[in-house]
Design a protein around this motif. Structure first.
Motif, PDB file in Angstrom:
ATOM      1  N   THR A  99       0.774  -1.237   0.053  1.00 58.08           N
ATOM      2  CA  THR A  99       0.164  -0.132  -0.122  1.00 58.08           C
ATOM      3  C   THR A  99       0.821   1.115   0.081  1.00 58.08           C
ATOM      4  O   THR A  99       0.658   2.311  -0.832  1.00 58.08           O
TER       5      THR A  99
ATOM      6  N   LYS B 200       0.325  -6.131 -10.810  1.00 53.54           N
ATOM      7  CA  LYS B 200      -0.464  -6.615  -9.551  1.00 53.54           C
ATOM      8  C   LYS B 200      -2.197  -6.056  -9.652  1.00 53.54           C
ATOM      9  O   LYS B 200      -2.767  -6.958  -9.525  1.00 53.54           O
ATOM     10  N   THR B 201      -2.188  -5.038 -10.275  1.00 54.45           N
ATOM     11  CA  THR B 201      -3.533  -4.531 -10.782  1.00 54.45           C
ATOM     12  C   THR B 201      -4.539  -5.689 -11.377  1.00 54.45           C
ATOM     13  O   THR B 201      -5.491  -6.037 -11.271  1.00 54.45           O
TER      14      THR B 201
ATOM     15  N   ASP C 169      -3.535  -9.728  -9.616  1.00 58.01           N
ATOM     16  CA  ASP C 169      -4.103  -9.933  -8.324  1.00 58.01           C
ATOM     17  C   ASP C 169      -5.329  -9.394  -8.089  1.00 58.01           C
ATOM     18  O   ASP C 169      -5.999  -9.870  -7.342  1.00 58.01           O
ATOM     19  N   ASP C 170      -5.566  -8.131  -8.510  1.00 57.48           N
ATOM     20  CA  ASP C 170      -6.842  -7.322  -8.444  1.00 57.48           C
ATOM     21  C   ASP C 170      -7.988  -7.731  -9.502  1.00 57.48           C
ATOM     22  O   ASP C 170      -9.150  -7.120  -9.281  1.00 57.48           O
ATOM     23  N   ASN C 171      -7.548  -8.344 -10.392  1.00 66.03           N
ATOM     24  CA  ASN C 171      -8.484  -8.466 -11.545  1.00 66.03           C
ATOM     25  C   ASN C 171      -9.126  -7.556 -11.923  1.00 66.03           C
ATOM     26  O   ASN C 171     -10.196  -7.406 -12.224  1.00 66.03           O
ATOM     27  N   THR C 172      -8.497  -6.445 -12.250  1.00 66.72           N
ATOM     28  CA  THR C 172      -8.904  -5.131 -12.620  1.00 66.72           C
ATOM     29  C   THR C 172      -8.203  -4.547 -13.885  1.00 66.72           C
ATOM     30  O   THR C 172      -6.866  -4.537 -14.098  1.00 66.72           O
TER      31      THR C 172
ATOM     32  N   TYR D 134       2.918  -2.270  -9.959  1.00 70.78           N
ATOM     33  CA  TYR D 134       1.490  -1.741  -9.960  1.00 70.78           C
ATOM     34  C   TYR D 134       0.703  -2.262 -11.025  1.00 70.78           C
ATOM     35  O   TYR D 134      -0.507  -2.774 -10.629  1.00 70.78           O
TER      36      TYR D 134
ATOM     37  N   ASN E 194      -9.154   5.565  -2.863  1.00 74.48           N
ATOM     38  CA  ASN E 194     -10.038   4.535  -2.755  1.00 74.48           C
ATOM     39  C   ASN E 194     -11.445   5.127  -1.965  1.00 74.48           C
ATOM     40  O   ASN E 194     -11.338   6.329  -1.964  1.00 74.48           O
TER      41      ASN E 194
ATOM     42  N   ARG F 294      -1.456   5.511  -6.803  1.00 79.94           N
ATOM     43  CA  ARG F 294      -2.691   4.801  -7.204  1.00 79.94           C
ATOM     44  C   ARG F 294      -3.795   5.788  -7.238  1.00 79.94           C
ATOM     45  O   ARG F 294      -3.663   6.865  -6.676  1.00 79.94           O
TER      46      ARG F 294
END
Length: 380
Positions: free
Chosen positions: A4, A171-172, A175-178, A168, A14, A11
């Motif tokens: 984070t 990972k996005t 891992d984040d499926n975005t 980043y 949020n 980023r």
């Protein structure tokens, strides 16, 4: 340093930050002037400010205010926004959309709108920090799922920044499926020739912990061809390239802001987004023992090929090709009305720029004709 913290300065905001950041946005007097420029009517602006003050999540913002603003732009400045190839995408899969870049704001805004309208999740957007010239811009884009690409920093810092950015993005997606959108090169195409910077692919490869093909496959790269019937800021693009060649023109932040505003306001005709197939499906027989730079260049050329071949060519593109070459090769692709209308655009460019009439005409024609030339390089 945890993840984070590692990504905190690049980023998007949020949900827990939304209310506070919107308060800062609404308190900015410059943002008030932006709203006045967009909506004109004080009553409408009061309503918009109230709507924004009630927003608590990023999704609320995108499906309310942002969606409404994009639809207003589509309705008032285009003759329709369409797409093709979307049916090949899995709505539950994250992709890295790499596209040509023609407009600072609208390329990503329209793509995200199309994705959401077709049942996909919202896409995160890469945006250069050179555009963050006012605090309201920073808040507006990071509230709208944008993350920061740092530019114009020292070489040593750039290497570290690029590695963090690469991590980043991977990972996005993984891992984040975005999904993520990023332009194929820094800066908009100003001569009609859409090409992928190998440096972009080098940055993406920095975070690859697997073999080359596995790393590319993991990113799920989809090339996207963005085609405007009337080139956004076409006249200013020609003027800028002309000044750069004649006088060593150095672009300023004011030029970027002007381009952002003109891109939103100017008429764009029809707009089409063509989604290609995942790049890794074309790389199954790649020789991974070759030098990495050669492999990355192969990927860049493959992305270019798909963008060029899938580019929606309008009558303006065909008219420009024939006028540039003194031919009538594509005369069946346009009418006399199409030709007359495009010649009116040329005249407008010449009148606005004022000097170097011959060069202005040639550059304006190339801006529109080059996509035809690029598509002709390939059999399919």
């Amino acid at each position: 340093m945890n993840q984070t913290d590692a990504y905190s300065d690049i980023r998007p905001y949020n949900d827990s930050e939304v209310s506070h950041k919107i308060k800062e946005l609404l308190a900015d007097p410059v943002f008030d002037r932006v709203l006045l420029n967009l909506y004109k009517d004080p009553k409408t602006i009061t309503m918009i400010r109230h709507q924004l003050s009630q927003v608590k999540t990023v999704e609320q913002l995108q499906l309310g205010f942002v969606k409404g603003m994009v639809e207003m732009i589509i309705d008032t400045t285009t003759d329709g926004l369409t797409c093709s190839g979307m049916e090949r995408l899995d709505k539950n899969t994250a992709y890295l959309f790499i596209s040509n870049h023609r407009d600072i704001i609208l390329d990503s805004a329209f793509l995200n709108y199309l994705n959401i309208q077709n049942g996909m999740k919202a896409t995160q957007i890469a945006i250069g920090d050179n555009l963050f010239v006012y605090p309201w811009i920073t808040h507006a884009v990071k509230l709208n799922r944008s993350f920061v690409v740092k530019r114009n920093i020292a070489v040593r810092e750039l290497l570290k920044s690029s590695h963090i950015l690469s991590e980043y993005i991977r990972k996005t997606i993984r891992d984040d499926n975005t999904s993520i959108w990023i332009a194929q090169k820094e800066g908009r195409t100003k001569d009609g020739n859409d090409n992928t910077q190998q440096g972009l692919l080098k940055m993406l490869h920095m975070s690859n912990k697997n073999g080359f093909l596995n790393g590319i496959t993991e990113l799920n790269i989809i090339p996207v061809s963005i085609s405007y019937e009337i080139e956004p800021c076409g006249i200013s693009k020609v003027h800028e390239t002309l000044q750069k060649d004649k006088d060593g023109f150095l672009k300023t932040t004011k030029d970027d802001l002007k381009s952002m505003a003109l891109g939103v306001k100017n008429q764009k005709g029809r707009v089409h987004f063509s989604y290609g197939k995942p790049i890794h499906t074309f790389l199954k027989n790649i020789d991974e023992t070759r030098p990495t730079n050669d492999l990355l260049q192969d990927v860049a050329e493959l992305i270019d090929k798909r963008i060029h071949c899938n580019f929606k060519l309008w009558p303006n593109n065909y008219v420009a090709f024939d006028l540039l070459n003194g031919s009538n090769i594509y005369s069946e692709q346009y009418s006399e009305t199409d030709k007359s209308r495009f010649e009116g655009l040329i005249k407008e460019a010449i009148d606005c720029i004022g000097d170097h009439e011959g060069e202005v005409r040639e550059r304006f024609l190339k801006l529109y004709a080059t996509p035809v030339i690029n598509a002709n390089k390939y059999d399919s």
